[in-house]
Scaffold this motif. Structure first.
Motif, PDB file in Angstrom:
ATOM      1  N   LEU A 141       0.973  -0.896   0.120  1.00  0.00           N
ATOM      2  CA  LEU A 141       0.063   0.034   0.030  1.00  0.00           C
ATOM      3  C   LEU A 141       0.973   1.311  -0.107  1.00  0.00           C
ATOM      4  O   LEU A 141       1.755   1.427   0.990  1.00  0.00           O
ATOM      5  N   ARG A 142       0.608   2.228  -0.968  1.00  0.00           N
ATOM      6  CA  ARG A 142       1.400   3.450  -1.040  1.00  0.00           C
ATOM      7  C   ARG A 142       0.875   4.459  -0.297  1.00  0.00           C
ATOM      8  O   ARG A 142      -0.455   4.518   0.014  1.00  0.00           O
ATOM      9  N   LYS A 143       1.782   5.271   0.372  1.00  0.00           N
ATOM     10  CA  LYS A 143       1.253   6.336   1.206  1.00  0.00           C
ATOM     11  C   LYS A 143       0.596   7.691   0.274  1.00  0.00           C
ATOM     12  O   LYS A 143      -0.166   8.023   0.877  1.00  0.00           O
ATOM     13  N   MET A 144       1.234   7.724  -0.697  1.00  0.00           N
ATOM     14  CA  MET A 144       0.879   8.784  -1.663  1.00  0.00           C
ATOM     15  C   MET A 144       0.584   8.220  -3.064  1.00  0.00           C
ATOM     16  O   MET A 144       1.229   7.242  -3.266  1.00  0.00           O
ATOM     17  N   LEU A 145      -0.389   8.791  -3.799  1.00  0.00           N
ATOM     18  CA  LEU A 145      -0.577   8.567  -5.314  1.00  0.00           C
ATOM     19  C   LEU A 145      -0.273   9.715  -5.979  1.00  0.00           C
ATOM     20  O   LEU A 145      -0.526  11.050  -5.512  1.00  0.00           O
ATOM     21  N   GLY A 146      -0.051   9.423  -7.156  1.00  0.00           N
ATOM     22  CA  GLY A 146       0.170  10.495  -8.344  1.00  0.00           C
ATOM     23  C   GLY A 146       1.581  10.416  -8.733  1.00  0.00           C
ATOM     24  O   GLY A 146       2.384   9.887  -8.168  1.00  0.00           O
ATOM     25  N   ASP A 147       1.874  11.126  -9.762  1.00  0.00           N
ATOM     26  CA  ASP A 147       3.039  11.114 -10.464  1.00  0.00           C
ATOM     27  C   ASP A 147       3.511  12.688 -10.705  1.00  0.00           C
ATOM     28  O   ASP A 147       2.820  13.630 -11.171  1.00  0.00           O
TER      29      ASP A 147
END
Length: 177
Positions: A5-11
């Motif tokens: 699970l990622r803490k942050m999303l987006g690029d």
């Protein structure tokens, strides 16, 4: 499915994120601060409060940030509330990734009163909060990327709605990304 699970999303290198940073660069410190606090309060805090209705620590951070901007409290008080309440709440929520991401986002949005580059952190954590709230913590990377893109566009639209055209005093940010 994502491995972890990622803490942050987006690029940060996505065209929409670059467009967002470019728009932020055209605005004053006051506009950026008001935009971030408003977005955190209206779009992200309700997600946190839906999952942790009795925990007021993120709301306390938003309120303290407003008080700082109004000149009624000094920054050390706000910093203490952000670090020792809001971010502590996030650290305590490993079993609730939705509320954890929302608390982190609200912390970033509140911290913009001091460091404007937290405006990008608000986006990345808000994207995670919205995505995990909408589709859960076990979706595909493509599904998360799509929601992060939607959040970026919504976040950008919120800034455009209050942006000052030809702002005479744009903030001078140094993006380290």
């Amino acid at each position: 499915m994502p491995m972890k699970l990622r803490k942050m999303l987006g690029d940060v290198n996505a065209p929409s994120c670059i467009m967002l940073r470019n728009l932020i660069d055209t605005q004053s410190k006051d506009t950026i601060r008001k935009w971030c606090l408003s977005y955190a309060e209206k779009k992200v805090l309700p997600i946190f409060e839906k999952h942790c209705p009795d925990d007021t620590r993120p709301r306390n951070a938003v309120n303290a940030a407003h008080d700082y901007l109004d000149g009624t409290v000094k920054f050390p008080i706000v910093k203490n509330i952000i670090l020792n309440e809001c971010h502590t709440a996030a650290r305590e929520l490993d079993d609730n990734p939705i509320a954890q991401a929302a608390a982190r986002a609200v912390g970033q949005g509140s911290a913009v009163v001091h460091t404007l580059t937290h405006s990008l952190g608000l986006f990345f954590y808000a994207a995670a909060a919205v995505a995990y709230d909408r589709i859960g913590p076990f979706a595909t990377d493509d599904e998360y990327a799509q929601i992060a893109e939607e959040v970026c566009l919504d976040y950008t639209a919120a800034l455009r709605a209050i942006a000052v055209e030809n702002e005479p005093n744009p903030a001078k940010l140094k993006w380290n990304c």
